[in-house]
Enzyme design. Structure first.
Site, PDB file in Angstrom:
ATOM      1  CD  GLU A 191      -3.031  -1.087   2.240  1.00 63.06           C
ATOM      2  OE1 GLU A 191      -2.777  -0.406   3.259  1.00 63.06           O
ATOM      3  OE2 GLU A 191      -4.090  -1.699   2.089  1.00 63.06           O
ATOM      4  CD  GLU A 262      -4.676  -6.131   2.873  1.00 64.00           C
ATOM      5  OE1 GLU A 262      -5.448  -5.340   3.451  1.00 64.00           O
ATOM      6  OE2 GLU A 262      -3.456  -6.160   3.086  1.00 64.00           O
TER       7      GLU A 262
END
Length: 821
Positions: A191, A262
């Site tokens: 991320e 995710e």
């Protein structure tokens, strides 16, 4: 929406379509063995794959739990087990590596392989993951000139060293798919888009370097970067979040597949917050939407099993239980209906595999907020996803057939004709988890205590004429740092206003050895102040302030510059921040390791007193309860601290930090069976506040009830699809594909009692129910005959089965609540 407005006849296939690019990214391997990809999917050993993945983190469970967790994931339709790699767990000191016990990542991957599943290794090595310091080892903090996660040579050197270490370890064991192993995908970084802008010109070169470094390791399988839309070729950019079917902008190249790394099955929970409940229906809707709308062929559930943040591994303010609301709960028990509903979804999607992986895609509007997404092969194999994004139930006309489409749902038609699954219609059971006390620790004679000494300035060796930063002083060796100083009072005893500002997480104050107050921050507001009146006596006064961290931060740019600890100390308006201070890292009990059998004798324990005081250690012994049910410590009578069983940290607790509803965020704490001996186990509690240990209990974690609520309008379980498809006679097919209530108890348990049964129009749901206006008097005897004394049972939803129709022309429901013992 009115029914007439939503019924649109589809006569031709046209408009938007999708076909797989011919380009394949070749990543290595021998004779076709290995993993490649194209714009459609990952290609494993030459075969396009539609994959469901589940995150299970090896250190958040125990090695004896791994086989069961992986087996339950496989039974739930999971193809891939995904895990992070935890740098600070494996290299706690520079150049010193640990890979035993819960750290044995090789054994974990081998267990995945033994059960016939694939593995995804998210090396990071920055991982966040609500893990202390985002997985980075704290020794990096003291590397000269280091700037984490940027185009910084010191950081890149250590990051490359660790990444290479892990890759070479996997290679040496033959665990990459290119070697015949289970690992089909890896991840570098994590991320990074969220912080990249903060690093300015040092951000983009770091992304390029990380990708190039990872690919150069020649694993023979693809690398990914999550939430990194500019991931350099051949690294695949992937999506994280709850709604990637809506938010994902897609792969940054037509030659890359759509991957969801995710899909949050719940959310992390911090002390003082309620658990986040995400329904099975919502998760299923967004998975189906991602597959249909974004051409997704890889979906990972984060977390499938969250597990436990043992010891001091949780990041700032995180509770010890992690993603307990996942399909497998903290203890490894199936959480229904989430586990079962997603299993049904996986089976329905897999029925569409050929059209999804090889067909052409067509999109059709069925009305406002209504859509059909169709995949069709050259040989006329067809699969359709009927999507209702609206807020009302409606009927749609698709290919001259009317389909009922509940609000906010997707129906999956593996043959473009018959509905196999609807994301909102839950046909699986719901279960109830209960805690049953198996042992009480209510005898004060069985407890011993040790009062933590309160250090004075004279007891310290580390000195400074300023307030030191907490994390840089403790270096992650302890949550605790003592700040001590002396105050000369030349007047008679008097009360003074005492003020402390802190950027740590909690603070306990002592004046001349006596408790003088506590304060703490929150996850969102970490800075706090303690303001209290204290009594200073004539002469020298010793002030001892215990600064407490509840985990290190795990995210954000420039993590190495983050500060914690005391920022200002004042008495009666006078600032004492810049004067001689003495420091002590950790508690005496920690340094003596009194939570170990070998260290327990290093201090003088005494019998439990009649009154408690802050900073007290408690010790008792107990035998393991019989059976193999999971067990947990009920610490509801305690305040804040940590617990150890046979020297193994089961985590921090903070029962006194209540949610807005007035309840602890967590009061049961997992004690894995593998931590126990048959007899004479040692339990040690460090209580920072004034909890009562004689009210602690050891509880079994049980699935005590199972409930099913299925109506005639529900679709049969997907398992019946293939059997029905083989039938030549339509009537036989209809008899096979009939909705049913299916109930099952955990292993070694049977259905012992039917608490409620009603076929008709029962009111309520599995949480609260009652007999409705329509009820078959045969409901209970028929259900009892089918279920009592059995591990599992199945009751078809039909008037014939209940020997008569209690209310003709009314859609009927069967609701059954059963007890498992």
């Amino acid at each position: 929406m009115a029914k007439s407005e939503s019924c649109i006849v589809i006569c031709i296939y046209s408009a938007l379509f999708f076909t797989a690019p011919l380009f394949h990214c070749v990543l290595g391997g021998n004779d076709g063995i290995g993993v490649t990809y194209d714009g459609r999917s990952l290609i494993v050993n030459g075969e396009h794959k539609l994959l469901f993945s589940g995150s299970i983190h090896y250190p958040r469970s125990t090695p004896d739990m791994w086989p069961s967790l992986i087996a339950k994931a496989k039974e739930g339709g999971i193809d891939v087990i995904q895990t992070y790699v935890f740098w600070n767990l494996h290299e706690p000191q520079q150049g010193t590596y640990e890979f035993s016990g819960r750290r044995d990542i090789v054994q974990f991957v081998k267990e995945i392989q033994a059960q016939g599943l694939y593995a995804c290794l998210r090396i990071g090595p920055f991982i966040e993951a609500e893990w202390s310091y985002g997985g980075l080892p704290f020794w990096l903090h003291d590397v000269p000139g280091i700037v984490y996660r940027s185009d910084n040579e010191p950081f890149k050197l250590h990051m490359q060293n660790f990444t290479t270490k892990i890759v070479n370890m996997m290679k040496s064991e033959g665990l990459y798919a290119s070697q015949g192993g289970p690992i089909i995908l890896s991840q570098i970084e994590n991320e990074y888009t969220l912080v990249e802008a903060a690093f300015g010109e040092k951000g983009p070169p770091y992304v390029q370097w990380a990708a190039k470094m990872a690919v150069s390791l020649q694993t023979g399988v693809p690398w990914s970067m999550c939430k990194q839309n500019d991931a350099p070729d051949p690294v695949i950019n992937t999506c994280n979040g709850m709604r990637c079917g809506e938010t994902f902008t897609g792969p940054n190249s037509p030659t890359k597949p759509s991957i969801w790394t995710e899909n949050w099955t719940s959310f992390y929970q911090t002390y003082g917050e309620e658990p986040y409940i995400r329904s099975a229906e919502e998760i299923a809707f967004h998975v189906a939407l991602f597959i249909a709308a974004k051409n997704g062929t890889y979906v990972n559930y984060y977390m499938y099993h969250g597990g436990t943040n043992f010891g001091r591994s949780a990041s700032a303010f995180m509770i010890t239980g992690y993603y307990d609301q996942g399909p497998l709960d903290e203890y490894g028990l199936t959480r229904e209906p989430k586990w079962g509903h997603l299993k049904e979804l996986h089976a329905a999607v897999k029925l569409c595999s050929t059209p999804l992986l090889t067909g052409t895609k067509f999109n059709f509007s069925l009305g406002q907020s209504l859509e059909a997404i169709v995949f069709k092969t050259e040989s006329d194999e067809c699969a359709a996803f009927l999507v209702n994004r609206g807020a009302i139930d409606t009927d749609v006309l698709f290919q001259n057939v009317t389909y009922e489409l509940p609000l906010g749902s997707i129906s999956i038609l593996p043959d473009c004709k018959n509905v196999a699954f609807n994301t909102r219609r839950v046909s699986v059971q719901r279960n109830t988890r209960s805690m049953m006390t198996v042992q009480k620790f209510d005898s004060s004679e069985e407890w011993e205590e040790f009062k933590e000494p309160i250090p004075n300035f004279e007891d310290t060796e580390l000195r400074a004429n300023k307030l030191l930063e907490h994390m840089g002083t403790t270096k992650d060796r302890s949550d605790y740092l003592w700040y001590t100083f002396r105050v000369q009072q030349d007047s008679p005893d008097s009360q003074q206003t005492f003020e402390v500002d802190s950027r740590a997480h909690a603070l306990h104050a002592f004046v001349n050895g006596d408790y003088a107050g506590s304060a703490h921050g929150t996850y969102k507001e970490k800075g706090f102040s303690l303001v209290n009146n204290i009594t200073l006596r004539n002469g020298i006064n010793n002030i001892s302030l215990l600064s407490v961290m509840v985990g290190l931060p795990d995210s954000g740019a420039f993590l190495e510059t983050r500060v914690a600890g005391l920022r200002r100390v004042g008495i009666q308006g006078e600032d004492f921040s810049e004067q001689p201070w003495g420091y002590k890292v950790g508690l005496s009990g920690e340094q003596s390791q009194i939570f170990l059998d070998t260290g327990s004798s290093n201090v003088q324990w005494s019998r439990l007193g009649n009154s408690s005081q802050p900073l007290t250690w408690y010790k008792t012994r107990f035998d393991a309860p019989p059976g193999d049910d999971p067990i947990a410590l009920n610490l509801g009578s305690m305040g804040k601290g940590a617990a150890w069983v046979n020297g193994r940290g089961i985590g921090r607790y903070w029962v006194s930090f209540l949610t807005p509803k007035g309840e602890p965020s967590q009061k049961w704490y997992n004690v894995p069976r593998s931590f126990l001996k048959p007899t004479d186990n040692q339990l040690v509690i460090l209580e920072e506040e004034t909890g009562n240990p004689v009210e602690i209990s050891l509880d079994s974690v049980l699935i005590t009830k199972t409930c099913g609520q299925v109506s005639e309008s529900h679709y049969p379980l997907v398992a019946s699809w293939m059997g029905a498809k083989k039938q030549k006679v339509r009537s036989a097919k209809n008899r096979t594909r009939r909705p049913k209530v299916q109930l099952s108890c955990p292993s070694k348990k049977k259905i012992s009692n039917i608490l409620f049964a009603s076929f008709g129009t029962p009111s309520g749901d599995c949480q609260s129910y009652a007999i409705g206006m329509c009820h078959s008097p045969n409901s209970r005897p028929i259900v009892e005959h089918a279920c009592l004394g059995r591990v599992k049972c199945s009751i078809p939803i039909s008037s014939l089965n209940f020997q008569g129709d209690p209310c003709p022309h009314v859609t009927k429901t069967l609701l059954v609540d059963a007890q498992c013992t």
